[in-house]
Design an enzyme around this catalytic site. Structure first.
Site, mmCIF file in Angstrom:
data_model
loop_
_atom_site.group_PDB
_atom_site.id
_atom_site.type_symbol
_atom_site.label_atom_id
_atom_site.label_comp_id
_atom_site.label_asym_id
_atom_site.label_seq_id
_atom_site.Cartn_x
_atom_site.Cartn_y
_atom_site.Cartn_z
ATOM 1 N N ARG A 54 0.841 -1.213 0.000
ATOM 2 C CA ARG A 54 0.000 0.000 0.000
ATOM 3 C C ARG A 54 0.867 1.252 0.000
ATOM 4 N NH1 ARG A 54 -2.204 2.490 4.444
ATOM 5 N NH2 ARG A 54 -2.171 0.597 5.702
ATOM 6 N N TYR A 107 -14.395 15.471 -18.144
ATOM 7 C CA TYR A 107 -14.884 14.105 -17.923
ATOM 8 C C TYR A 107 -15.960 14.112 -16.831
ATOM 9 C CZ TYR A 107 -14.913 9.409 -16.030
ATOM 10 O OH TYR A 107 -15.314 8.197 -15.532
ATOM 11 N N ASP A 179 -5.413 17.128 -16.702
ATOM 12 C CA ASP A 179 -5.740 15.764 -17.128
ATOM 13 C C ASP A 179 -5.213 15.616 -18.556
ATOM 14 O OD1 ASP A 179 -6.918 13.449 -18.078
ATOM 15 O OD2 ASP A 179 -8.803 13.757 -17.003
ATOM 16 N N LYS A 204 -6.495 4.220 -20.071
ATOM 17 C CA LYS A 204 -6.722 4.540 -21.478
ATOM 18 C C LYS A 204 -5.431 4.314 -22.289
ATOM 19 C CE LYS A 204 -10.919 5.772 -20.223
ATOM 20 N NZ LYS A 204 -10.846 6.092 -18.824
HETATM 21 C C1 LIG Z 1 -10.416 12.201 -19.505
HETATM 22 C C2 LIG Z 1 -10.641 11.230 -18.391
HETATM 23 N N1 LIG Z 1 -10.119 11.482 -17.189
HETATM 24 C C3 LIG Z 1 -10.299 10.641 -16.137
HETATM 25 C C4 LIG Z 1 -11.044 9.496 -16.262
HETATM 26 C C5 LIG Z 1 -11.232 8.601 -15.079
HETATM 27 O O1 LIG Z 1 -10.328 7.551 -15.142
HETATM 28 P P1 LIG Z 1 -10.583 6.069 -14.565
HETATM 29 O O2 LIG Z 1 -11.785 5.516 -15.270
HETATM 30 O O3 LIG Z 1 -9.320 5.348 -14.858
HETATM 31 O O4 LIG Z 1 -10.850 6.238 -13.119
HETATM 32 C C6 LIG Z 1 -11.586 9.175 -17.506
HETATM 33 C C7 LIG Z 1 -12.380 7.954 -17.669
HETATM 34 O O5 LIG Z 1 -13.032 7.750 -18.660
HETATM 35 C C8 LIG Z 1 -11.395 10.069 -18.595
HETATM 36 O O6 LIG Z 1 -11.900 9.829 -19.808
#
Ligand SMILES: Cc1ncc(COP(=O)(O)O)c(C=O)c1O
Length: 397
Positions: A54, A107, A179, A204
């Site tokens: 952890r 998102y 992000d 992704k």
């Molecule tokens: C642009 C973006 N940021 C963050 C996330 C969240 O990531 P996670 O699904 O790995 O928690 C996503 C998920 O689709 C996303 O498309």
């Protein structure tokens, strides 16, 4: 500084404690210490790798080493998902009474953190139109501690001026966090524009094979240490096998991204001309209102495009049903093309009001995989022809 393909293959060498060519999987919950002093050091060493999983693990340290070099930051850390990266960071960086600025196009999970979670914890938030750099300045208050940006944004592919936001934030002693999931460090390195922290849904493109849920954060070691401290309490750690899979996926990131870019561009150009399509949102199109800004801060435009259908919700849904290769799925960034109709996906996550504000109902998010460009384009054009020719029938598929 070595190139990106060299980084993804070699940047973890120094944190590779064995002579095995492929890194072993450290599938252990804990490590033993030789003496009391080493044990005591393990309890406080930030982002260590051999005390308790952890707290850290060699597989996590290897991924972190590669991400930090790719993002051109001092350090990086790995979390159990993209959302674990975001929530752990905001919990570490803001407290009740503080103010956070986010984007209107972002998102859905990030929007929910800004609109629901943070206000519940006494943190006020303002969501701005990120296409207007002045909007960030107008939203600043003396309590602002953090600005969250996402560029290109999911699913509208809007662009944020990273340099302008970073300069504004620095002038007011506010942290910035970007992000970088859609762009990937191959197409954009936010730290180079002065952004403090970069995060990804590594689920992704970084992983790229749709078989791991993971997140990463990259930035200065001092800030990451604070986030890591909170991550110990939230238990946001990624498991060793998943970290191993993530590293394995990242080895080929520089090979995959150019193909995603080429497929995204070709699909955007082909669909932009189609009569069933009202608008294509893709920063690589010369018609994208922020194409110049995108070209200034990105070296490629990614594999995701937003296709807005002239026939609204039904036509968008029917298009998905007609596609041969892209499957209907919530994810993106893998070798296989996936598509989603955000209006139907986010219904459960956002209120009707929030949904209507965040996404056009006829929008399809198409994430181009690494298949042959000609096959993807022909498939998408056939599906668009079909929904145009038989909208009533198609709407029921
Ligand atoms: C642009 C973006 N940021 C963050 C996330 C969240 O990531 P996670 O699904 O790995 O928690 C996503 C998920 O689709 C996303 O498309």
């Amino acid at each position: 500084m070595p190139g990106k393909s060299t980084i993804t293959v070699h940047a973890d060498r120094e944190v590779h404690p064995s002579r095995a060519v492929a890194p072993p999987i450290y599938q252990t919950a804990a490590f033993s210490a030789e003496d009391a002093e080493t044990f005591a050091q393990g309890t406080v060493a930030p982002r260590g790798k051999d005390f308790y999983t952890r707290f850290g693990n060699p597989n996590l340290a290897q991924v972190s080493a590669v991400v930090a070099e790719l993002e051109n930051t001092e350090a990086a850390m790995v979390t159990a998902s993209g959302m674990a990266a975001l929530t752990t960071a905001v919990l570490a960086l803001v407290s009740a009474g503080d103010h956070v600025i986010g984007q209107r196009s972002t998102y859905g999970g990030t929007a929910s953190v800004l609109l629901n979670l943070l206000p519940r914890l006494g943190v006020s938030t303002t969501l701005v139109d990120q296409t207007d750099p002045e909007a960030f300045a107008r939203a600043l208050t003396p309590q602002t501690r953090l600005i969250l940006v996402e560029t290109p944004s999911n699913p509208l592919l809007q662009i944020t001026d990273l340099r302008a936001v970073a300069e504004l934030a620095r002038a007011h002693d506010v942290l910035t966090m970007a992000d970088n999931t859609f762009a990937t460090p191959l197409n954009q390195q936010p730290a180079d524009f002065g952004i403090d922290l970069v995060w990804h849904s590594a689920t992704k493109y970084l992983n790229g094979h749709s078989d791991v849920s993971a997140g990463v954060l990259a930035g200065p070691a001092e800030i990451l240490d604070r986030i890591w401290d909170v991550g110990l309490l939230t238990g946001a750690t990624l498991g060793p096998i998943d970290a191993w899979l993530l590293l394995r996926g990242m080895r080929t990131l520089p090979l995959r991204v150019p193909r995603h870019n080429a497929n995204g561009q070709a699909l955007a150009e082909a669909l932009n001309e189609h009569p069933a399509v009202a608008k294509v949102h893709y920063p690589g199109l010369a018609t994208h209102p922020q194409h110049k800004l995108a070209a200034d801060q990105m070296t490629g435009f990614g594999g995701v495009l937003g296709i807005e259908f002239a026939g609204g919700f039904e036509m968008a849904d029917a298009f998905l049903g007609r596609l041969r290769y892209p499957r209907r799925s919530a994810s993106l960034g893998g070798v296989e093309s996936l598509a989603v109709h955000p209006a139907s996906m986010w219904r459960g996550m956002l209120s009707e009001e929030q949904l209507a504000e965040s996404v056009p109902l006829g929008l399809v998010r198409l994430a181009a995989g690494t298949e042959d460009t000609a096959d993807l384009v022909a498939d998408a054009l056939e599906a668009a022809d079909a929904v145009l020719a038989e909208p009533a029938t198609a709407a029921t598929t």
